[in-house]
Design a protein around this motif. Structure first.
Motif, PDB file in Angstrom:
ATOM      1  N   LEU A  95       0.827  -1.208   0.000  1.00 37.58           N
ATOM      2  CA  LEU A  95       0.000   0.000   0.000  1.00 37.58           C
ATOM      3  C   LEU A  95       0.862   1.260   0.000  1.00 37.58           C
ATOM      4  CD1 LEU A  95      -2.637  -1.330   2.532  1.00 37.58           C
ATOM      5  CD2 LEU A  95      -3.104  -0.732   0.140  1.00 37.58           C
ATOM      6  N   GLN A  96       1.945   1.239   0.742  1.00 34.57           N
ATOM      7  CA  GLN A  96       2.848   2.392   0.739  1.00 34.57           C
ATOM      8  C   GLN A  96       3.514   2.562  -0.630  1.00 34.57           C
ATOM      9  OE1 GLN A  96       3.029   4.722   2.808  1.00 34.57           O
ATOM     10  NE2 GLN A  96       2.448   3.957   4.831  1.00 34.57           N
ATOM     11  N   GLN A  97       3.813   1.444  -1.289  1.00 31.89           N
ATOM     12  CA  GLN A  97       4.377   1.522  -2.633  1.00 31.89           C
ATOM     13  C   GLN A  97       3.380   2.160  -3.594  1.00 31.89           C
ATOM     14  OE1 GLN A  97       7.472   0.910  -3.519  1.00 31.89           O
ATOM     15  NE2 GLN A  97       7.085   1.449  -5.670  1.00 31.89           N
ATOM     16  N   SER A  98       2.104   1.825  -3.443  1.00 33.48           N
ATOM     17  CA  SER A  98       1.073   2.451  -4.266  1.00 33.48           C
ATOM     18  C   SER A  98       1.065   3.956  -4.068  1.00 33.48           C
ATOM     19  CB  SER A  98      -0.297   1.870  -3.913  1.00 33.48           C
ATOM     20  OG  SER A  98      -1.320   2.503  -4.644  1.00 33.48           O
ATOM     21  N   LEU A  99       1.208   4.401  -2.820  1.00 35.63           N
ATOM     22  CA  LEU A  99       1.228   5.841  -2.535  1.00 35.63           C
ATOM     23  C   LEU A  99       2.497   6.498  -3.066  1.00 35.63           C
ATOM     24  CD1 LEU A  99      -0.182   6.208   1.097  1.00 35.63           C
ATOM     25  CD2 LEU A  99      -1.252   6.897  -1.050  1.00 35.63           C
ATOM     26  N   GLN A 100       3.589   5.754  -3.045  1.00 35.02           N
ATOM     27  CA  GLN A 100       4.829   6.317  -3.574  1.00 35.02           C
ATOM     28  C   GLN A 100       4.718   6.558  -5.072  1.00 35.02           C
ATOM     29  OE1 GLN A 100       8.390   4.322  -2.257  1.00 35.02           O
ATOM     30  NE2 GLN A 100       9.620   5.127  -3.942  1.00 35.02           N
ATOM     31  N   VAL A 101       4.083   5.619  -5.776  1.00 37.28           N
ATOM     32  CA  VAL A 101       3.907   5.772  -7.220  1.00 37.28           C
ATOM     33  C   VAL A 101       2.865   6.841  -7.529  1.00 37.28           C
ATOM     34  CG1 VAL A 101       3.215   4.599  -9.342  1.00 37.28           C
ATOM     35  CG2 VAL A 101       4.582   3.372  -7.636  1.00 37.28           C
ATOM     36  N   ARG A 102       1.779   6.847  -6.774  1.00 37.73           N
ATOM     37  CA  ARG A 102       0.700   7.822  -6.992  1.00 37.73           C
ATOM     38  C   ARG A 102       0.305   8.416  -5.639  1.00 37.73           C
ATOM     39  NH1 ARG A 102      -2.944   8.476 -11.292  1.00 37.73           N
ATOM     40  NH2 ARG A 102      -4.265  10.295 -10.847  1.00 37.73           N
ATOM     41  N   PRO A 103       0.992   9.484  -5.203  1.00 38.87           N
ATOM     42  CA  PRO A 103       0.697  10.071  -3.892  1.00 38.87           C
ATOM     43  C   PRO A 103      -0.771  10.471  -3.762  1.00 38.87           C
ATOM     44  CG  PRO A 103       2.739  10.972  -4.770  1.00 38.87           C
ATOM     45  CD  PRO A 103       2.109  10.177  -5.881  1.00 38.87           C
ATOM     46  N   GLY A 104      -1.326  10.162  -2.585  1.00 36.48           N
ATOM     47  CA  GLY A 104      -2.679  10.597  -2.278  1.00 36.48           C
ATOM     48  C   GLY A 104      -3.786   9.801  -2.930  1.00 36.48           C
ATOM     49  N   ASN A 105      -3.477   8.658  -3.574  1.00 34.94           N
ATOM     50  CA  ASN A 105      -4.554   7.921  -4.237  1.00 34.94           C
ATOM     51  C   ASN A 105      -5.488   7.289  -3.193  1.00 34.94           C
ATOM     52  OD1 ASN A 105      -4.299   4.739  -4.267  1.00 34.94           O
ATOM     53  ND2 ASN A 105      -2.172   5.475  -4.500  1.00 34.94           N
ATOM     54  N   PRO A 106      -6.787   7.434  -3.382  1.00 29.90           N
ATOM     55  CA  PRO A 106      -7.742   7.022  -2.349  1.00 29.90           C
ATOM     56  C   PRO A 106      -7.783   5.524  -2.093  1.00 29.90           C
ATOM     57  CG  PRO A 106      -8.886   7.687  -4.360  1.00 29.90           C
ATOM     58  CD  PRO A 106      -7.448   8.065  -4.537  1.00 29.90           C
ATOM     59  N   GLY A 107      -7.465   4.716  -3.101  1.00 23.63           N
ATOM     60  CA  GLY A 107      -7.478   3.277  -2.891  1.00 23.63           C
ATOM     61  C   GLY A 107      -6.449   2.836  -1.875  1.00 23.63           C
ATOM     62  N   ALA A 108      -5.239   3.362  -1.995  1.00 22.43           N
ATOM     63  CA  ALA A 108      -4.184   3.007  -1.046  1.00 22.43           C
ATOM     64  C   ALA A 108      -4.478   3.571   0.335  1.00 22.43           C
ATOM     65  CB  ALA A 108      -2.837   3.505  -1.553  1.00 22.43           C
ATOM     66  N   LEU A 109      -5.004   4.793   0.388  1.00 19.88           N
ATOM     67  CA  LEU A 109      -5.329   5.387   1.681  1.00 19.88           C
ATOM     68  C   LEU A 109      -6.422   4.596   2.398  1.00 19.88           C
ATOM     69  CD1 LEU A 109      -5.260   9.145   0.622  1.00 19.88           C
ATOM     70  CD2 LEU A 109      -3.688   8.041   2.247  1.00 19.88           C
ATOM     71  N   ALA A 110      -7.441   4.189   1.655  1.00 20.67           N
ATOM     72  CA  ALA A 110      -8.489   3.370   2.269  1.00 20.67           C
ATOM     73  C   ALA A 110      -7.930   2.020   2.713  1.00 20.67           C
ATOM     74  CB  ALA A 110      -9.640   3.173   1.294  1.00 20.67           C
ATOM     75  N   GLY A 111      -7.025   1.448   1.909  1.00 23.95           N
ATOM     76  CA  GLY A 111      -6.390   0.193   2.287  1.00 23.95           C
ATOM     77  C   GLY A 111      -5.578   0.321   3.556  1.00 23.95           C
ATOM     78  N   LEU A 112      -4.843   1.435   3.687  1.00 22.57           N
ATOM     79  CA  LEU A 112      -4.076   1.655   4.919  1.00 22.57           C
ATOM     80  C   LEU A 112      -5.010   1.860   6.110  1.00 22.57           C
ATOM     81  CD1 LEU A 112      -1.237   3.912   3.506  1.00 22.57           C
ATOM     82  CD2 LEU A 112      -0.931   1.677   4.591  1.00 22.57           C
ATOM     83  N   GLY A 113      -6.172   2.462   5.851  1.00 23.30           N
ATOM     84  CA  GLY A 113      -7.156   2.604   6.923  1.00 23.30           C
ATOM     85  C   GLY A 113      -7.685   1.257   7.373  1.00 23.30           C
TER      86      GLY A 113
END
Length: 430
Positions: A95-113
Motif C-alpha cells: 500500500l505504501q508503494q502504491s502511494l509512492q507511485v501515486r501520492p494521495g490515491n484514495p485506494g491506497a489510503l483506504a487500504g491503509l485505513g
C-alpha cells in the motif's frame, strides 16, 4: 427495472437510517466487536491466485499503483482469513508503494485505513479514511473504513453517519452488514436482523452467504433463540464449512445442550483455522467448564497475542482478558484502562468494569458497566457482569434485576457464567 429496484432498496434502508431514526444521528454488542470486516471481501480459496496474479502484473508493470493497492488489500484479506498478522507488514509495504507511485490515491489510503483497523489503530484508521474521502468523496470503501473506526472509538453518531453515506452510495452487502451491526449496537435487534437478511439476499459467493448466516445466528444466540441460531449455523456451514465463526457458534450451541466434548471438538476447528486470542480464551473457558486443563490454550493465546503485537498490532483488550484468565488481576485492570484511554467502546467499558470488580473495586467498576450499556444493546454477558458488580456494591435489587435479565436473554450464554448467575440469583430470592 434496475433503477426501480435500487430505489426500493434505498428507501428500505432510509426507513431504518434516515430521518434521524438511529439515536446516534439525533445525539440522543457476547458484546460483539466487528472483529471481522463487515464485508467478506475475497473468498479465501481465491486469494492465493489473486495474489500471484497481482505479483506477476507488478513484475511486468512495477508502476501500476492500482495493482499495488489491490495487492496490499489481498494481503490484508489473507491475514484476516487465516488470523495471520504476519501479512500485515506485506500489506503495508504494498500500500505504501502504491502511494509512492501515486501520492494521495484514495485506494491506497483506504487500504491503509483498513490495515490500521485490523491492527486496532482506530484513530489512525479514521485519519486514513478521512484522507481517502478528501481525495474521493464518493468512496463507499473509505466510508466503510471510517464507520468501523468510529464504532470502535466509541463515536456512535459519527459511525452511523458514515454507514448512512455508505448506504446512499452503494446499497449492498458491505453497507447492509455494517448497517445491521450499527442497529444492533443501538439495541434495535429486529431491524438489525431485517438488514442482515437484505445482505444475505445480496450475497452471491458462498463465503458471503456463510458470513450473513453467521451474523444472523449470532443475533439469535444473543437473544436466546437457540433453534433459530442452530438453523442459521447449519445453513452457513452448508454454504461454506471453512468459516471459523460458524463453528464457534456451533460450539456454544453444543455447550448449551450439555455436549461439552462436541463443543470442544468444534472449537478445535476454530483455533486450527483462526488461532486468535479471543477464540483461544473461549477454548480455555470451555476446557475449564469440562473439568480439563486450560493451560495449553492460554499459552497459545499468549503466543497469538505476541504475534499480533510483533506485526504492528495493539491489543491491550486481549492482553487484559489474558491477564484476567491467568489470575493477574492488577495487570488486567491496567491493560483494560490503557485500552479505554485509546477508545471508549462498549466492549472496552465492560472489560474495565469486570477487571475492576475482580480487583475488589466494584464502586469504580459501576460507571464503566453503565457505559457498556449506554447505547441500549442487550447482551447477557454484560447484564451478568452488571448484576455481579451491583451485588458487590451491596445493591441486591439491581443485582437481581440484571441477573434475571441475563438469564432471560439467554439462559445458556456461558457454560461457566450462566450457572453462576443462576446460583447467585437463588441467594437473592426472598
Amino acid at each position: 427495472m434496475r433503477v426501480r429496484m435500487i430505489l426500493t432498496v434505498v428507501l428500505a434502508a432510509a426507513l431504518l437510517f434516515g430521518l434521524g431514526a438511529v439515536a446516534g444521528r439525533t445525539g440522543g454488542t457476547p458484546a460483539a466487536v466487528w472483529k471481522e470486516s463487515a464485508e467478506t471481501a475475497r473468498p479465501a480459496a481465491k486469494l492465493p491466485a489473486a495474489i500471484a496474479a497481482y505479483q506477476e502484473r507488478l513484475r511486468k508493470v512495477p508502476g501500476d499503483w492500482t495493482t499495488w493497492a489491490a495487492l496490499g488489500s489481498a494481503y490484508l484479506d489473507q491475514a484476516r482469513v487465516g488470523a495471520d498478522p504476519s501479512y500485515y507488514p506485506k500489506a503495508e509495504g504494498a500500500l505504501q508503494q502504491s502511494l509512492q507511485v501515486r501520492p494521495g490515491n484514495p485506494g491506497a489510503l483506504a487500504g491503509l485505513g483498513a490495515l490500521a483497523n485490523a491492527r486496532h489503530d482506530f484513530a489512525g484508521a479514521r485519519t486514513y479514511a478521512q484522507q481517502a474521502l478528501a481525495a474521493d468523496p464518493y468512496s463507499d470503501t473509505a466510508y466503510g473504513v471510517l464507520a468501523d473506526a468510529e464504532t470502535q472509538l466509541g463515536h456512535p453518531a459519527e459511525a452511523t453517519d458514515a454507514v448512512q453515506h455508505m448506504l446512499d452510495l452503494r446499497p449492498g452487502l458491505a453497507s447492509y452488514t455494517r448497517a445491521s451491526y450499527d442497529l444492533e449496537q443501538h439495541g434495535r435487534r429486529t431491524e438489525a436482523i431485517a438488514l442482515m437478511r437484505q445482505a444475505l439476499a445480496a450475497a452471491t459467493e458462498p463465503a458471503d452467504i456463510a458470513f450473513c448466516h453467521q451474523h444472523l445466528a449470532a443475533l439469535a444466540w444473543a437473544a436466546g433463540d437457540l433453534a433459530t441460531a442452530a438453523g442459521e449455523v447449519g445453513l452457513g456451514l452448508a454454504a461454506d464449512d471453512t468459516v471459523a465463526g460458524l463453528w464457534q457458534l456451533r460450539s456454544r450451541l453444543d455447550a448449551a445442550d450439555g455436549r461439552l466434548d462436541a463443543a470442544l471438538a468444534d472449537l478445535d476447528k476454530v483455533v486450527s483455522r483462526t488461532p486468535t486470542v479471543d477464540a483461544l480464551i473461549e477454548q480455555a473457558r470451555m476446557l475449564t467448564a469440562a473439568g480439563r486443563d486450560p493451560g495449553p490454550a492460554l499459552r497459545l493465546a499468549e503466543a497469538a497475542h505476541q504475534l499480533f503485537v510483533a506485526n504492528g498490532g495493539t491489543d491491550d483488550l486481549g492482553g487484559s482478558a489474558l491477564a484476567l484468565a491467568s489470575g493477574k488481576v492488577e495487570d488486567a485492570v491496567r491493560l483494560a484502562e490503557q485500552e479505554w484511554g485509546r477508545r471508549q467502546f462498549a466492549e472496552v467499558a465492560d472489560a474495565v468494569a469486570w477487571s475492576l470488580n475482580a480487583a475488589g473495586r466494584p464502586a469504580e467498576a459501576l460507571p464503566f458497566i453503565q457505559r457498556a450499556e449506554a447505547l441500549g444493546q442487550l447482551d447477557p454477558m454484560v447484564a451478568y457482569h452488571h448484576g455481579m458488580i451491583a451485588l458487590a456494591t451491596g445493591d441486591r435489587v439491581t443485582a437481581k434485576l440484571q441477573l434475571q435479565l441475563a438469564l432471560s436473554l439467554n439462559p445458556h450464554f456461558s457454560p461457566i457464567d450462566a450457572p453462576a448467575a443462576q446460583r447467585t440469583l437463588t441467594t437473592l430470592e426472598p
